[in-house]
Design a protein around this motif. Sequence first.
Motif, short mmCIF file in Angstrom:
data_model
loop_
_atom_site.label_atom_id
_atom_site.label_comp_id
_atom_site.label_asym_id
_atom_site.label_seq_id
_atom_site.Cartn_x
_atom_site.Cartn_y
_atom_site.Cartn_z
N ARG A 152 0.85 -1.20 0.00
CA ARG A 152 0.00 0.00 0.00
C ARG A 152 0.88 1.25 0.00
NH1 ARG A 152 -1.63 2.88 4.46
NH2 ARG A 152 -0.87 1.19 5.74
N ASP A 153 0.42 2.25 -0.72
CA ASP A 153 1.16 3.52 -0.75
C ASP A 153 1.20 4.16 0.63
OD1 ASP A 153 1.72 3.47 -3.41
OD2 ASP A 153 0.18 4.89 -4.01
N ALA A 154 2.34 4.73 0.95
CA ALA A 154 2.44 5.53 2.17
C ALA A 154 1.69 6.83 1.92
CB ALA A 154 3.91 5.81 2.48
N LYS A 155 0.97 7.30 2.91
CA LYS A 155 0.13 8.48 2.71
C LYS A 155 0.94 9.76 2.64
CE LYS A 155 -4.13 6.64 4.21
NZ LYS A 155 -4.91 6.07 5.11
N GLY A 156 1.88 9.89 3.51
CA GLY A 156 2.67 11.12 3.51
C GLY A 156 1.88 12.29 4.06
N GLY A 157 2.57 13.38 4.35
CA GLY A 157 1.93 14.57 4.89
C GLY A 157 1.37 15.42 3.77
N GLN A 158 0.23 15.03 3.26
CA GLN A 158 -0.34 15.73 2.12
C GLN A 158 -0.80 17.13 2.54
OE1 GLN A 158 -3.37 12.93 1.24
NE2 GLN A 158 -1.97 11.45 0.40
N THR A 159 -0.43 18.09 1.73
CA THR A 159 -0.74 19.47 2.04
C THR A 159 -1.82 19.98 1.11
OG1 THR A 159 1.53 19.77 2.72
CG2 THR A 159 0.27 21.75 2.36
N LYS A 160 -2.88 20.52 1.68
CA LYS A 160 -3.99 21.06 0.89
C LYS A 160 -3.78 22.56 0.69
CE LYS A 160 -6.32 17.15 0.99
NZ LYS A 160 -6.55 16.32 -0.09
N THR A 161 -4.82 23.32 0.91
CA THR A 161 -4.75 24.76 0.69
C THR A 161 -3.84 25.45 1.70
OG1 THR A 161 -6.99 24.68 -0.18
CG2 THR A 161 -6.15 26.84 0.44
N PHE A 168 3.25 28.92 9.00
CA PHE A 168 2.00 28.75 8.28
C PHE A 168 2.11 29.36 6.89
CE2 PHE A 168 -2.25 30.52 7.30
CZ PHE A 168 -3.00 29.36 7.34
N ALA A 169 1.56 28.66 5.90
CA ALA A 169 1.53 29.22 4.54
C ALA A 169 0.25 28.76 3.87
CB ALA A 169 2.74 28.77 3.75
N VAL A 170 -0.27 29.58 2.97
CA VAL A 170 -1.48 29.23 2.22
C VAL A 170 -1.20 29.38 0.73
CG1 VAL A 170 -3.10 29.83 4.05
CG2 VAL A 170 -2.41 31.56 2.40
N LYS A 171 -1.96 28.61 -0.03
CA LYS A 171 -1.91 28.78 -1.48
C LYS A 171 -2.64 30.09 -1.80
CE LYS A 171 -1.70 23.91 -2.73
NZ LYS A 171 -2.36 22.78 -3.43
N VAL A 172 -2.20 30.72 -2.86
CA VAL A 172 -2.82 31.99 -3.25
C VAL A 172 -3.40 31.85 -4.65
CG1 VAL A 172 -1.32 33.39 -1.79
CG2 VAL A 172 -0.61 32.85 -4.12
N ILE A 173 -4.33 32.72 -4.96
CA ILE A 173 -4.92 32.71 -6.29
C ILE A 173 -4.01 33.53 -7.20
CG2 ILE A 173 -6.91 33.39 -7.69
CD1 ILE A 173 -8.63 32.94 -5.18
N GLY A 174 -3.52 32.85 -8.23
CA GLY A 174 -2.61 33.50 -9.16
C GLY A 174 -3.35 34.34 -10.17
N PRO A 175 -2.62 35.05 -11.04
CA PRO A 175 -3.23 35.93 -12.04
C PRO A 175 -4.19 35.19 -12.98
CG PRO A 175 -0.83 36.14 -12.06
CD PRO A 175 -1.17 35.05 -11.10
N ASP A 176 -3.94 33.89 -13.19
CA ASP A 176 -4.82 33.13 -14.10
C ASP A 176 -6.02 32.52 -13.37
OD1 ASP A 176 -3.47 31.26 -12.60
OD2 ASP A 176 -2.83 30.04 -14.30
N GLY A 177 -6.17 32.81 -12.06
CA GLY A 177 -7.31 32.34 -11.30
C GLY A 177 -7.15 30.96 -10.67
#
Length: 176
Positions: free
Chosen positions: A28-37, A46-55
């Motif tokens: 089985r695949d190891a899950k890993g520390g998957q990072t969302k938004t 702390f960091a967040v994804k941002v909306i780029g110029p292309d949306g």
Amino acid sequence: DQHSVTIMTIHKAKGLEFPLVYVADLGRDAKGGQTKTAALHKDIGFAVKVIGPDGTLTAPALHKGIGDIRNDEELAEQARILYVAMTRARDHLFLCGAPSKASGNAWMSVFDEQFSICDKRDGDTFLGEGWEALVRRAVPRRSHAQSPPVSNDTPELGRIQSRIRNNQESIASRIT
């Protein structure tokens, strides 16, 4: 009891020893520390994804860095847990996983890289330092002593069949 089977988590097994240990699901695949938004790390921040110029959502370098560190930490924790599992065996250790080429994130793929396990046939052996391993692709057939046939005229069987008929009749009368 020496003739019993104990099923427990690896965490509960720490510090114990058993004659036989089965470690399951290594394909089985190891899950890993998957990072969302949002990405959070106790030491980095702390960091967040941002909306780029292309949306579309774009992850800044800090977000990607936190995700990479969390993945490394998760892999280290899984390696520690696997080590605990593998060192619980006194006599025999069974490492169970898919016999086909495992994905890159599974422990079976690590064993395959080191020992070419997936290329070995059923019954092949290979050696390590102070140990020998046997590859099994299927459970070997054994001849089991057959239990005597159940006679239809045993009192217990007749009593059970009678109770079943009575219950069926009772249910049928309630339905109609």
